[in-house]
Design a protein around this motif. Structure first.
Motif, PDB file in Angstrom:
ATOM      1  N   LYS A 142     -39.160  70.348  72.745  1.00  0.00           N
ATOM      2  CA  LYS A 142     -38.620  71.672  73.106  1.00  0.00           C
ATOM      3  C   LYS A 142     -38.903  72.018  74.565  1.00  0.00           C
ATOM      4  O   LYS A 142     -38.082  72.634  75.243  1.00  0.00           O
ATOM      5  CB  LYS A 142     -39.241  72.754  72.212  1.00  0.00           C
ATOM      6  N   THR A 143     -40.063  71.636  75.049  1.00  0.00           N
ATOM      7  CA  THR A 143     -40.434  72.050  76.411  1.00  0.00           C
ATOM      8  C   THR A 143     -39.925  71.088  77.480  1.00  0.00           C
ATOM      9  O   THR A 143     -39.712  71.493  78.624  1.00  0.00           O
ATOM     10  CB  THR A 143     -41.961  72.190  76.558  1.00  0.00           C
ATOM     11  N   ILE A 219     -47.275  66.699  80.378  1.00  0.00           N
ATOM     12  CA  ILE A 219     -48.001  67.374  79.292  1.00  0.00           C
ATOM     13  C   ILE A 219     -49.494  67.182  79.537  1.00  0.00           C
ATOM     14  O   ILE A 219     -49.939  66.062  79.805  1.00  0.00           O
ATOM     15  CB  ILE A 219     -47.639  66.772  77.909  1.00  0.00           C
ATOM     16  N   ILE A 220     -50.249  68.259  79.456  1.00  0.00           N
ATOM     17  CA  ILE A 220     -51.715  68.155  79.411  1.00  0.00           C
ATOM     18  C   ILE A 220     -52.142  68.587  78.016  1.00  0.00           C
ATOM     19  O   ILE A 220     -51.869  69.714  77.599  1.00  0.00           O
ATOM     20  CB  ILE A 220     -52.379  69.022  80.484  1.00  0.00           C
ATOM     21  N   ARG A 254     -46.682  70.441  88.020  1.00  0.00           N
ATOM     22  CA  ARG A 254     -45.219  70.348  87.948  1.00  0.00           C
ATOM     23  C   ARG A 254     -44.679  71.571  87.210  1.00  0.00           C
ATOM     24  O   ARG A 254     -45.298  72.046  86.245  1.00  0.00           O
ATOM     25  CB  ARG A 254     -44.814  69.083  87.180  1.00  0.00           C
ATOM     26  N   GLU A 255     -43.477  71.977  87.597  1.00  0.00           N
ATOM     27  CA  GLU A 255     -42.907  73.170  86.964  1.00  0.00           C
ATOM     28  C   GLU A 255     -42.727  72.982  85.455  1.00  0.00           C
ATOM     29  O   GLU A 255     -42.922  73.896  84.663  1.00  0.00           O
ATOM     30  CB  GLU A 255     -41.568  73.485  87.627  1.00  0.00           C
ATOM     31  N   ASN A 256     -42.344  71.772  85.065  1.00  0.00           N
ATOM     32  CA  ASN A 256     -42.083  71.506  83.644  1.00  0.00           C
ATOM     33  C   ASN A 256     -43.366  71.296  82.836  1.00  0.00           C
ATOM     34  O   ASN A 256     -43.323  71.228  81.599  1.00  0.00           O
ATOM     35  CB  ASN A 256     -41.212  70.263  83.490  1.00  0.00           C
ATOM     36  N   MET A 257     -44.495  71.176  83.500  1.00  0.00           N
ATOM     37  CA  MET A 257     -45.726  70.820  82.781  1.00  0.00           C
ATOM     38  C   MET A 257     -46.096  71.916  81.784  1.00  0.00           C
ATOM     39  O   MET A 257     -46.025  73.104  82.078  1.00  0.00           O
ATOM     40  CB  MET A 257     -46.880  70.603  83.770  1.00  0.00           C
ATOM     41  N   ARG A 258     -46.478  71.478  80.591  1.00  0.00           N
ATOM     42  CA  ARG A 258     -46.943  72.424  79.573  1.00  0.00           C
ATOM     43  C   ARG A 258     -48.301  71.971  79.038  1.00  0.00           C
ATOM     44  O   ARG A 258     -48.554  70.777  78.899  1.00  0.00           O
ATOM     45  CB  ARG A 258     -45.953  72.526  78.409  1.00  0.00           C
TER      46      ARG A 258
END
Ligand code: CP
Length: 306
Positions: A142-143, A219-220, A254-258
Motif C-alpha cells: 500500500k505504501t 522501509i525501516i 526518502r519521501e516514500n520511506m515508511r
C-alpha cells in the motif's frame, strides 16, 4: 495436516501471497461481509497479545462468525497438566478453525499435525508469525505501490523477532535488499542468512543505525527487544536500548520511506515520530484486520466476490 493451515509463511507461494493481498484489499473496501455464518473459530493464546488476538476476533465478528477461546492459558486445563495435543484435539471437536499463539517454537506445526481442523499460527516463540507477515506485505504494498526491488532495513532484535524471520522469507519472491541492523547478541540467526544466500537475497549487516542506512531505505522495520525470550535479565538490560529512532534522524529519509513496527513498542521509536509522515505503524496494525480476514477465508475455503 489440513492443507489450508498457515503455520509458516513458506506454506504459501508467491501466487497465494498476491491472491491474499488482493482479498485483503477487497476487505478493506468492505470489512462487513457475512461469509462465516455458522462458523466457529477458536483463538487459543498461550502468550499475551493485543493486536493479533483482537484483530483475528474482530475479523471473525465482522464476517458473521463466532469466536471461542482463551487469552490466559492459566484458566484452562493445561494448567492441570493437559497436553497441547489433547487440548487441540478437544478444541477441534468444537470449531471450524484454530488460531493459536504459543511460546514454544514448532508448537503450531505440531498442533496442525494432530488435527484435521486448519490451524493458523499466530506466533510460535521466536520462530514465525505468518499472519503478521501478510499484514506487513499489505502495508508495504500500500505504501510503496509494489513489493518488488525494495530496500528494507530490519532494526533491533533480529534474533528473537519472529516477525522479521517470516517477512524475510516471504520477500524472497520480490528481489529485496535487506539491511540487518543489530548488536552482535541479537543479530540475524545464521539459518536466515543461509536462507538469503540460497534464495539470492542481498543483505548487509550493520552495528550502526547510521544516516546512510536510514536515508537509503524504502522501509525501516523497527522491532522490540523481546524481554520474554531472555534467560538472563541482565543481558536484556544491556541490549534493550541500543537502537532507538527519533524524529531528528528522519530529516534525510526518502519521501516514500515508511516506518513499520509489529508493535508493541517499548521505547525503540520515540513518541515524537508518531506524527511524522514516515510513521505507518498504527495504520499497519489496522491493515491486520483485512489481512486476517483474507487468511481466515483461505483457511475455510471461502472465496469472495468483490
Ligand atoms: N504484532 C503483534 O503480534 O502484536 P501482539 O503481540 O499485540 O499480538
Amino acid at each position: 495436516m489440513n492443507t489450508k493451515s498457515l503455520v509458516s509463511i513458506s506454506d504459501i507461494g508467491r501466487d497465494e501471497i498476491l491472491s491474499l493481498l488482493d482479498t485483503a484489499r477487497h476487505f478493506e473496501e468492505n470489512p462487513n461481509r457475512r461469509l462465516l455464518e455458522g462458523k466457529v473459530v477458536a483463538t487459543l493464546f498461550f502468550e499475551p497479545s493485543t493486536r493479533t488476538r483482537l484483530s483475528f476476533e474482530t475479523a471473525v465478528n465482522r464476517l458473521g462468525g463466532r469466536v471461542i477461546g482463551f487469552s490466559d492459558a492459566n484458566t484452562t486445563s493445561s494448567s492441570k497438566g493437559e497436553t497441547l495435543k489433547d487440548t487441540i484435539k478437544m478444541v477441534s471437536n468444537y470449531v471450524d478453525l484454530i488460531v493459536m499463539r504459543h511460546y514454544l517454537e514448532g508448537a503450531a506445526r505440531y498442533a496442525s499435525e494432530v488435527t484435521d481442523v486448519p490451524v493458523i499460527n499466530a506466533g510460535d516463540g521466536a520462530n514465525q508469525h505468518p499472519s503478521q507477515t501478510m499484514l506487513d506485505l499489505y502495508s508495504i504494498y500500500k505504501t510503496q505501490g509494489t513489493l518488488e526491488n525494495l530496500t528494507i532495513t530490519l532494526v533491533g532484535d533480529l534474533k528473537y523477532g519472529r516477525t522479521v524471520h517470516s517477512l524475510l522469507m516471504a520477500m524472497r519472491y520480490f528481489n529485496p535488499t535487506f539491511r540487518f541492523v543489530a548488536c552482535q547478541e541479537l543479530g540475524m540467526p545464521m539459518e536466515y542468512k543461509i536462507f538469503c544466500d540460497e534464495n539470492g537475497i542481498r543483505y548487509t549487516e550493520h552495528r550502526d543505525f547510521s544516516p546512510e542506512v536510514i536515508n537509503s531505505s524504502d522501509i525501516i522495520y523497527m522491532t522490540r527487544v523481546q524481554r520474554e525470550r531472555f534467560a538472563d535479565i541482565m543481558e536484556y538490560e544491556r541490549v534493550k536500548d541500543l537502537y532507538n529512532l527519533n524524529n531528528s534522524m528522519l530529516s534525510g529519509a526518502r519521501e516514500n520511506m515508511r516506518i513499520l513496527h509489529p508493535l508493541p513498542r517499548v521505547n525503540e521509536i520515540a513518541q515524537d515520530v508518531d506524527d511524522n509522515p514516515h510513521a505507518y505503524y498504527f495504520e499497519q496494525a489496522r491493515n491486520g484486520l483485512y489481512a486476517r480476514q483474507a487468511i481466515i477465508c483461505r483457511a475455510l475455503g471461502i472465496t469472495i466476490n468483490s
